[in-house]
Design a protein around this motif. Sequence first.
Motif, mmCIF file in Angstrom:
data_model
loop_
_atom_site.group_PDB
_atom_site.id
_atom_site.type_symbol
_atom_site.label_atom_id
_atom_site.label_comp_id
_atom_site.label_asym_id
_atom_site.label_seq_id
_atom_site.Cartn_x
_atom_site.Cartn_y
_atom_site.Cartn_z
ATOM 1 N N GLY A 1 21.283 45.073 36.092
ATOM 2 C CA GLY A 1 20.621 45.180 37.383
ATOM 3 C C GLY A 1 21.156 46.338 38.189
ATOM 4 N N GLN A 2 20.505 46.566 39.307
ATOM 5 C CA GLN A 2 20.886 47.714 40.118
ATOM 6 C C GLN A 2 22.195 47.459 40.863
ATOM 7 O OE1 GLN A 2 17.649 48.227 42.830
ATOM 8 N NE2 GLN A 2 17.891 46.237 43.750
ATOM 9 N N ALA A 3 22.687 48.525 41.486
ATOM 10 C CA ALA A 3 23.943 48.421 42.235
ATOM 11 C C ALA A 3 23.799 47.362 43.328
ATOM 12 C CB ALA A 3 24.289 49.763 42.848
ATOM 13 N N GLY A 4 24.838 46.597 43.533
ATOM 14 C CA GLY A 4 24.801 45.568 44.577
ATOM 15 C C GLY A 4 24.164 44.274 44.110
ATOM 16 N N GLY A 5 23.899 44.187 42.836
ATOM 17 C CA GLY A 5 23.242 42.986 42.319
ATOM 18 C C GLY A 5 24.186 41.831 42.040
ATOM 19 N N GLY A 6 25.463 42.076 42.155
ATOM 20 C CA GLY A 6 26.434 40.996 41.982
ATOM 21 C C GLY A 6 27.011 40.916 40.584
ATOM 22 N N LYS A 7 26.912 41.998 39.811
ATOM 23 C CA LYS A 7 27.422 41.965 38.440
ATOM 24 C C LYS A 7 28.956 41.874 38.425
ATOM 25 C CE LYS A 7 25.475 45.953 37.537
ATOM 26 N NZ LYS A 7 24.762 46.212 38.799
ATOM 27 N N THR A 8 29.581 42.729 39.223
ATOM 28 C CA THR A 8 31.044 42.744 39.258
ATOM 29 C C THR A 8 31.579 41.435 39.831
ATOM 30 O OG1 THR A 8 30.964 45.110 39.592
ATOM 31 C CG2 THR A 8 33.038 44.034 40.083
ATOM 32 N N ASP A 9 30.942 40.975 40.920
ATOM 33 C CA ASP A 9 31.383 39.711 41.525
ATOM 34 C C ASP A 9 31.278 38.567 40.529
ATOM 35 O OD1 ASP A 9 32.140 40.726 43.879
ATOM 36 O OD2 ASP A 9 30.505 39.892 45.087
ATOM 37 N N LEU A 10 30.220 38.601 39.722
ATOM 38 C CA LEU A 10 30.050 37.550 38.724
ATOM 39 C C LEU A 10 31.213 37.581 37.729
ATOM 40 C CD1 LEU A 10 28.317 35.337 37.316
ATOM 41 C CD2 LEU A 10 27.322 37.181 35.968
ATOM 42 N N GLY A 11 31.523 38.781 37.245
ATOM 43 C CA GLY A 11 32.628 38.909 36.283
ATOM 44 C C GLY A 11 33.938 38.439 36.875
ATOM 45 N N LEU A 12 34.204 38.881 38.101
ATOM 46 C CA LEU A 12 35.455 38.482 38.747
ATOM 47 C C LEU A 12 35.465 36.983 39.046
ATOM 48 C CD1 LEU A 12 35.878 41.457 41.256
ATOM 49 C CD2 LEU A 12 37.262 41.007 39.241
ATOM 50 N N GLY A 13 34.311 36.500 39.497
ATOM 51 C CA GLY A 13 34.216 35.075 39.825
ATOM 52 C C GLY A 13 34.426 34.197 38.609
ATOM 53 N N LEU A 14 33.810 34.590 37.499
ATOM 54 C CA LEU A 14 33.993 33.817 36.266
ATOM 55 C C LEU A 14 35.456 33.854 35.832
ATOM 56 C CD1 LEU A 14 30.792 34.845 34.291
ATOM 57 C CD2 LEU A 14 31.463 32.503 34.846
ATOM 58 N N ALA A 15 36.063 35.048 35.934
ATOM 59 C CA ALA A 15 37.467 35.181 35.535
ATOM 60 C C ALA A 15 38.354 34.292 36.394
ATOM 61 C CB ALA A 15 37.898 36.635 35.656
ATOM 62 N N LEU A 16 38.021 34.209 37.674
ATOM 63 C CA LEU A 16 38.861 33.441 38.598
ATOM 64 C C LEU A 16 38.648 31.935 38.502
ATOM 65 C CD1 LEU A 16 38.604 35.579 41.853
ATOM 66 C CD2 LEU A 16 40.705 35.000 40.664
ATOM 67 N N THR A 17 37.411 31.557 38.222
ATOM 68 C CA THR A 17 37.099 30.132 38.371
ATOM 69 C C THR A 17 36.746 29.407 37.069
ATOM 70 O OG1 THR A 17 34.758 30.582 38.770
ATOM 71 C CG2 THR A 17 36.181 30.521 40.703
ATOM 72 N N ALA A 18 36.326 30.143 36.041
ATOM 73 C CA ALA A 18 35.799 29.432 34.870
ATOM 74 C C ALA A 18 36.461 29.810 33.550
ATOM 75 C CB ALA A 18 34.289 29.670 34.769
ATOM 76 N N HIS A 19 36.798 31.071 33.382
ATOM 77 C CA HIS A 19 37.295 31.520 32.083
ATOM 78 C C HIS A 19 38.810 31.355 31.954
ATOM 79 C CE1 HIS A 19 33.541 34.271 31.511
ATOM 80 N NE2 HIS A 19 33.262 32.981 31.436
ATOM 81 N N ASN A 20 39.241 31.153 30.710
ATOM 82 C CA ASN A 20 40.687 31.047 30.480
ATOM 83 C C ASN A 20 41.336 32.425 30.348
ATOM 84 O OD1 ASN A 20 40.721 28.237 30.465
ATOM 85 N ND2 ASN A 20 40.059 28.174 28.324
ATOM 86 N N ARG A 21 40.668 33.324 29.629
ATOM 87 C CA ARG A 21 41.200 34.676 29.454
ATOM 88 C C ARG A 21 40.090 35.674 29.751
ATOM 89 N NH1 ARG A 21 43.631 34.905 23.622
ATOM 90 N NH2 ARG A 21 41.846 33.575 23.235
ATOM 91 N N SER A 22 40.437 36.744 30.450
ATOM 92 C CA SER A 22 39.400 37.724 30.805
ATOM 93 C C SER A 22 39.915 39.133 30.591
ATOM 94 C CB SER A 22 39.011 37.572 32.284
ATOM 95 O OG SER A 22 38.509 36.287 32.513
ATOM 96 N N LEU A 23 39.038 39.993 30.161
ATOM 97 C CA LEU A 23 39.338 41.422 30.064
ATOM 98 C C LEU A 23 38.161 42.141 30.705
ATOM 99 C CD1 LEU A 23 40.956 43.853 28.965
ATOM 100 C CD2 LEU A 23 39.642 43.630 26.851
ATOM 101 N N ILE A 24 38.432 42.757 31.830
ATOM 102 C CA ILE A 24 37.341 43.435 32.545
ATOM 103 C C ILE A 24 37.584 44.940 32.465
ATOM 104 C CG2 ILE A 24 36.168 43.696 34.763
ATOM 105 C CD1 ILE A 24 37.082 40.866 35.469
ATOM 106 N N LEU A 25 36.611 45.660 31.950
ATOM 107 C CA LEU A 25 36.764 47.101 31.752
ATOM 108 C C LEU A 25 35.710 47.859 32.549
ATOM 109 C CD1 LEU A 25 37.092 46.970 27.870
ATOM 110 C CD2 LEU A 25 38.985 47.290 29.487
ATOM 111 N N ARG A 26 36.078 49.062 32.947
ATOM 112 C CA ARG A 26 35.129 49.990 33.552
ATOM 113 C C ARG A 26 35.091 51.237 32.686
ATOM 114 N NH1 ARG A 26 31.654 48.049 37.334
ATOM 115 N NH2 ARG A 26 32.615 47.555 39.311
ATOM 116 N N ARG A 27 33.936 51.899 32.665
ATOM 117 C CA ARG A 27 33.843 53.110 31.849
ATOM 118 C C ARG A 27 34.856 54.138 32.352
ATOM 119 N NH1 ARG A 27 31.048 57.752 32.064
ATOM 120 N NH2 ARG A 27 29.969 57.132 33.953
#
Lengths: 155, 95
Positions: free
Chosen positions: B58-84
């Motif tokens: 989706g376009q910028a501001g669509g909540g993609k990053t927040d979703l990744g961070l939110g999942l890492a914080l609240t749902a996932h056991n291990r997370s690896l978040i990368l940026r190009r």
Amino acid sequence: MPALKNPRHEWFAQEIARAASAADAYKSAGYESDGRFAEAGAARLLKNTDVAARVAELKAAPATAVATAASAEVTVATAIGEFEKARLLALKKGQAAAAVSATMAKAKLAGLLAEKPESKLERPAAFDGNYTEAARRIAFLLRLAEDETADGNKR
Amino acid sequence: MTDGHGKIADKLMKATPDERDEAVAIGHKKTECFVWAPNSGPQTDAYRCAADELFYGGQAGGGKTDLGLGLALTAHNRSLILRRVNKDALKLVVR
């Protein structure tokens, strides 16, 4: 200058004229903000030309008029009478919300409404403002409940 | 189908102060264990998705990053978040 059409603005102007702090006046006028939000709201209202003019007028009112008002006897009956006048005026102007407020005020004065218990849930500071965060959380809760119901129906 | 958070926010604004305070307080009490909650709509759909692999664009501001961070914080056991671009990853810490 007659009283301001917006009853909250009028109340705010009167409070300011009585030398209340801007934030206190803002809250007592019925706005639900605290701390710096109340100060910001009050500052915004004070910039409103109508409100500023009304405050100036109230402050410039003759001291005798203020003294007369202060010495006037205020009883539950007179207060209810004033709220009734306000209610009728609000209905005449089609301001349903103001009319309801006046009715509620009358009911409270008449003792028809029980006060809420002290153990009322506190609203956390994080939910002040435009309620977006609260709405997001409530929407998420509703979604979880909906999913649970759907799962239950599948079984 | 439940209302989106925008509609709920509108309803909160239109409710009486007492109703609003009660709804907000209950919402907070029930979700105080959540560090973060997703927006209603696609973000919640993605949050609730049980797939092993999920493509969320989706376009910028669509909540993609927040979703990744939110999942890492609240749902996932291990997370690896990368940026190009590695520098961009620093902004994630700020969030």
